[in-house]
Design a protein around this motif. Structure first.
Motif, PDB file in Angstrom:
ATOM      1  N   PRO A  27      66.666  49.332  52.399  1.00 10.63           N
ATOM      2  CA  PRO A  27      67.322  49.523  51.655  1.00 10.63           C
ATOM      3  C   PRO A  27      67.157  49.565  50.088  1.00 10.63           C
ATOM      4  O   PRO A  27      66.047  49.507  50.162  1.00 10.63           O
ATOM      5  CB  PRO A  27      68.875  48.797  51.608  1.00 10.63           C
ATOM      6  N   ALA A  28      67.523  51.145  49.465  1.00  6.71           N
ATOM      7  CA  ALA A  28      67.307  51.510  48.042  1.00  6.71           C
ATOM      8  C   ALA A  28      68.666  51.206  46.728  1.00  6.71           C
ATOM      9  O   ALA A  28      69.562  51.311  47.327  1.00  6.71           O
ATOM     10  CB  ALA A  28      66.083  52.536  48.235  1.00  6.71           C
ATOM     11  N   ALA A  29      67.704  50.974  45.809  1.00 10.19           N
ATOM     12  CA  ALA A  29      69.019  50.632  44.774  1.00 10.19           C
ATOM     13  C   ALA A  29      69.120  52.160  44.722  1.00 10.19           C
ATOM     14  O   ALA A  29      67.898  53.467  44.371  1.00 10.19           O
ATOM     15  CB  ALA A  29      68.612  50.141  43.006  1.00 10.19           C
ATOM     16  N   MET A  30      70.622  52.962  43.908  1.00 10.97           N
ATOM     17  CA  MET A  30      70.478  54.152  43.950  1.00 10.97           C
ATOM     18  C   MET A  30      69.529  54.951  42.297  1.00 10.97           C
ATOM     19  O   MET A  30      69.080  55.685  42.101  1.00 10.97           O
ATOM     20  CB  MET A  30      71.788  54.893  43.697  1.00 10.97           C
ATOM     21  N   ASN A 101      76.410  62.972  50.831  1.00  6.06           N
ATOM     22  CA  ASN A 101      75.625  61.709  50.659  1.00  6.06           C
ATOM     23  C   ASN A 101      76.805  59.954  51.649  1.00  6.06           C
ATOM     24  O   ASN A 101      78.203  60.242  50.747  1.00  6.06           O
ATOM     25  CB  ASN A 101      75.856  61.102  49.158  1.00  6.06           C
ATOM     26  N   ALA A 102      75.350  59.749  52.017  1.00  3.20           N
ATOM     27  CA  ALA A 102      76.571  59.017  53.135  1.00  3.20           C
ATOM     28  C   ALA A 102      75.855  57.506  52.133  1.00  3.20           C
ATOM     29  O   ALA A 102      74.267  57.409  51.853  1.00  3.20           O
ATOM     30  CB  ALA A 102      76.722  58.668  54.372  1.00  3.20           C
ATOM     31  N   THR A 103      76.358  56.319  52.453  1.00  2.65           N
ATOM     32  CA  THR A 103      75.755  54.806  52.510  1.00  2.65           C
ATOM     33  C   THR A 103      76.742  54.200  52.700  1.00  2.65           C
ATOM     34  O   THR A 103      77.060  54.242  53.406  1.00  2.65           O
ATOM     35  CB  THR A 103      75.399  54.495  50.746  1.00  2.65           C
ATOM     36  N   SER A 104      75.533  52.808  53.113  1.00  5.29           N
ATOM     37  CA  SER A 104      75.768  51.499  53.538  1.00  5.29           C
ATOM     38  C   SER A 104      75.390  50.847  53.307  1.00  5.29           C
ATOM     39  O   SER A 104      74.062  50.621  53.060  1.00  5.29           O
ATOM     40  CB  SER A 104      75.345  52.168  55.345  1.00  5.29           C
ATOM     41  N   LYS A 105      76.236  48.956  53.326  1.00  5.12           N
ATOM     42  CA  LYS A 105      75.251  47.529  52.676  1.00  5.12           C
ATOM     43  C   LYS A 105      74.977  47.727  54.000  1.00  5.12           C
ATOM     44  O   LYS A 105      73.374  46.797  53.917  1.00  5.12           O
ATOM     45  CB  LYS A 105      76.395  46.741  52.373  1.00  5.12           C
ATOM     46  N   ASN A 106      74.867  48.204  55.685  1.00  6.99           N
ATOM     47  CA  ASN A 106      74.536  47.495  56.349  1.00  6.99           C
ATOM     48  C   ASN A 106      73.674  48.922  56.875  1.00  6.99           C
ATOM     49  O   ASN A 106      74.023  50.401  56.542  1.00  6.99           O
ATOM     50  CB  ASN A 106      75.894  47.361  57.643  1.00  6.99           C
ATOM     51  N   ARG A 107      72.349  48.483  57.722  1.00  4.22           N
ATOM     52  CA  ARG A 107      71.647  48.990  57.946  1.00  4.22           C
ATOM     53  C   ARG A 107      71.977  49.878  59.543  1.00  4.22           C
ATOM     54  O   ARG A 107      73.369  49.506  60.372  1.00  4.22           O
ATOM     55  CB  ARG A 107      70.702  48.996  59.173  1.00  4.22           C
ATOM     56  N   PRO A 108      72.032  51.407  59.359  1.00  6.28           N
ATOM     57  CA  PRO A 108      72.725  52.311  60.398  1.00  6.28           C
ATOM     58  C   PRO A 108      72.087  52.144  61.589  1.00  6.28           C
ATOM     59  O   PRO A 108      71.646  51.662  61.708  1.00  6.28           O
ATOM     60  CB  PRO A 108      72.741  53.865  59.935  1.00  6.28           C
TER      61      PRO A 108
END
Length: 181
Positions: A27-30, A101-108
């Motif tokens: 994960p990374a911060a935008m 743009n799709a995001t998630s706190k959990n790894r897909p």
């Protein structure tokens, strides 16, 4: 006899899309100070009418869900996830396409084209093609209201030209014969 109605789904499995700005292994911060998230930009051909119709239906369902958050009505400046690549991106990769743009706190979850869990992180990169599981949901944050796109899972379908501009290590050293050393 009872009739039950099912709410329209906010989940979509896309047709084949091209992946860009891929951040699915770590994960990374935008922007600095924001929470870490996994993310991907999905480039969707304007010719893929089925995927676009499914995204519209899921977005509409999320808007209906959002009315409860937004005081019973749809805000005038509602932010929507589907954007026009011809208008908003100066890149050949986005020509003739929409993007999300799709995001998630959990790894897909990430599968290869054989539907096996992908172990080699080099196999999935910005520029390859995949089918993606998404979930659309309403948000109301810091005065902004809209529909966001959650990143669930990815299944790579085929390779494509890398959008990062660089070659992979295996491409760079493909012609090297290690038996000579």
């Amino acid at each position: 006899m009872s009739t039950t109605t099912t709410a329209p789904s906010t989940k979509v499995i896309t047709g084949v899309v091209r992946l860009s700005f891929l951040q699915v292994w770590q994960p990374a911060a935008m922007t600095e100070g924001q929470p870490l998230k996994y993310s991907a930009s999905l480039i969707i051909s304007k010719k893929d009418k089925t995927t676009l119709a499914n995204i519209k239906a899921a977005t509409d369902a999320a808007i209906e869900q959002g009315k409860a958050k937004w005081g019973g009505k749809v805000p005038k400046n509602l932010k929507l996830p589907l954007r026009d690549g011809d208008e908003e991106r100066d890149s050949e990769a986005y020509e003739g396409s929409f993007f999300i743009n799709a995001t998630s706190k959990n790894r897909p979850g990430v599968l290869n084209e054989n539907k096996e869990e992908m172990m080699d992180k080099e196999e999935l990169y910005s520029g390859c093609y995949a089918k993606v599981s998404l979930n659309f949901y309403p948000f109301d944050s810091n005065g902004n209201k809209g529909i966001a796109c959650g990143l669930n899972n990815i299944m790579k379908i085929k390779d494509g030209e890398r959008l990062s501009g660089g070659a992979s290590a295996s491409e760079d050293f493909a012609e090297i014969d290690t038996d000579d050393y």
